[in-house]
Design an enzyme around this catalytic site. Structure first.
Site, short mmCIF file in Angstrom:
data_model
loop_
_atom_site.label_atom_id
_atom_site.label_comp_id
_atom_site.label_asym_id
_atom_site.label_seq_id
_atom_site.Cartn_x
_atom_site.Cartn_y
_atom_site.Cartn_z
N HIS A 9 -91.96 -13.00 -19.86
CA HIS A 9 -93.39 -12.66 -19.72
C HIS A 9 -93.84 -11.73 -20.85
O HIS A 9 -93.02 -11.05 -21.49
CB HIS A 9 -93.62 -11.97 -18.37
CG HIS A 9 -92.83 -10.70 -18.25
ND1 HIS A 9 -93.25 -9.51 -18.82
CD2 HIS A 9 -91.63 -10.43 -17.69
CE1 HIS A 9 -92.36 -8.58 -18.60
NE2 HIS A 9 -91.34 -9.11 -17.92
N GLU A 82 -87.21 -11.27 -10.86
CA GLU A 82 -86.48 -10.16 -11.48
C GLU A 82 -85.29 -9.76 -10.62
O GLU A 82 -85.30 -9.94 -9.39
CB GLU A 82 -87.45 -8.97 -11.65
CG GLU A 82 -86.87 -7.72 -12.27
CD GLU A 82 -86.35 -7.94 -13.68
OE1 GLU A 82 -85.31 -8.62 -13.80
OE2 GLU A 82 -86.96 -7.42 -14.63
O1 LIG Z 1 -87.40 -4.53 -19.11
C1 LIG Z 1 -87.94 -4.21 -18.05
O2 LIG Z 1 -88.66 -3.22 -17.95
C2 LIG Z 1 -87.66 -5.05 -16.82
C3 LIG Z 1 -88.54 -4.63 -15.71
O3 LIG Z 1 -88.30 -5.24 -14.53
O4 LIG Z 1 -87.64 -6.42 -17.12
P1 LIG Z 1 -88.89 -7.39 -17.24
O5 LIG Z 1 -89.95 -6.62 -17.99
O6 LIG Z 1 -88.40 -8.56 -18.04
O7 LIG Z 1 -89.31 -7.80 -15.89
#
Ligand SMILES: O=C(O)[C@@H](CO)OP(=O)(O)O
Length: 228
Positions: A9, A82
């Protein structure tokens, strides 16, 4: 050979300083929306048979940026959610780096279960199982995009590389970057890793190598004429 485009994302306001995890209501930031639009433009020339997403908002919004312009639905698969970070969810990364478990997450992730949360091995198992099932469901000619999260993507890549989960911290998955894996019957091929550039997909190998001696599952010994 089924082709999987794995997209992380786009950015949110929490990405970086805070471990958002499964916190509800974390949307793409303005920069993240721009990244999602750029991702959609990068894959615009590629046929997609399905667009699949983690149920969390930041992934759905990124996936919609790809799917909406094509008149496609975004299919939600909870197995791409996640990692369940449990008690680590919503905490600043700086603070988490002081926890004894942080060192284990870095050096021996296969041994980690987050407090009141999921194990990284369990996360990898359900995500890889989902990929395998989508490959079966969509068929060997299919090209599909999955929008998921950093650790989930890294664990899928580790599996595709035959890399033990303990080495998955060597892999990077940046916001809105694309990783492309082509699953042949005898092995997966990792075609792109954490790629932010213009997207081209490889032609059938038979067209370039003569096709007499190798099957779609064989690696081109010596490296071959290139995949794109
Ligand atoms: O890197 C992060 O902060 C984590 C958070 O959950 O992963 P992502 O952003 O890909 O969800």
């Amino acid at each position: 050979m089924t082709t999987l485009l794995l997209a992380r994302h786009g950015l949110t306001d929490l990405t970086g300083p805070v471990l958002a995890g499964r916190t509800p209501g974390v949307h793409l930031s303005e920069a993240g929306r721009a990244q999602a639009a750029a991702l959609a433009a990068r894959v615009a020339g590629v046929r997609l048979d399905a667009v699949v997403s983690s149920p969390l908002e930041r992934c759905r919004e990124t996936a919609h940026a790809v799917a909406d312009g094509r008149g496609m639905d975004v299919l939600i698969d909870d197995r791409f959610i996640e990692c369940g970070y449990g008690g680590w969810t919503g905490r600043p990364l700086k603070e988490l780096a002081e926890e004894p478990l942080w060192r284990v997450v870095q050096a021996h992730p296969s041994a980690v279960t987050f407090p009141e949360g999921e194990s990284l091995a369990g996360m990898q198992h359900r995500a890889v199982a989902a990929v395998r099932e989508w490959n079966q469901r969509l068929g060997e000619k299919a090209v599909y995009l999955v929008c998921s999260h950093g650790d989930v993507i890294k664990s899928i890549v580790a599996d595709a590389l035959g890399l033990h989960l303990d080495h998955f911290q060597r892999i990077t998955a940046d916001p809105a970057a694309l990783t492309i894996i082509r699953y042949a019957p005898l092995r997966p091929f990792v075609l792109r890793l954490n790629d932010m550039g213009e997207l081209r997909l490889p032609e059938d190998s038979e067209e370039k190598d003569g096709g007499e001696n190798i099957t779609g599952s064989d690696a081109a010994v010596g490296g071959g004429p290139g995949t794109t």
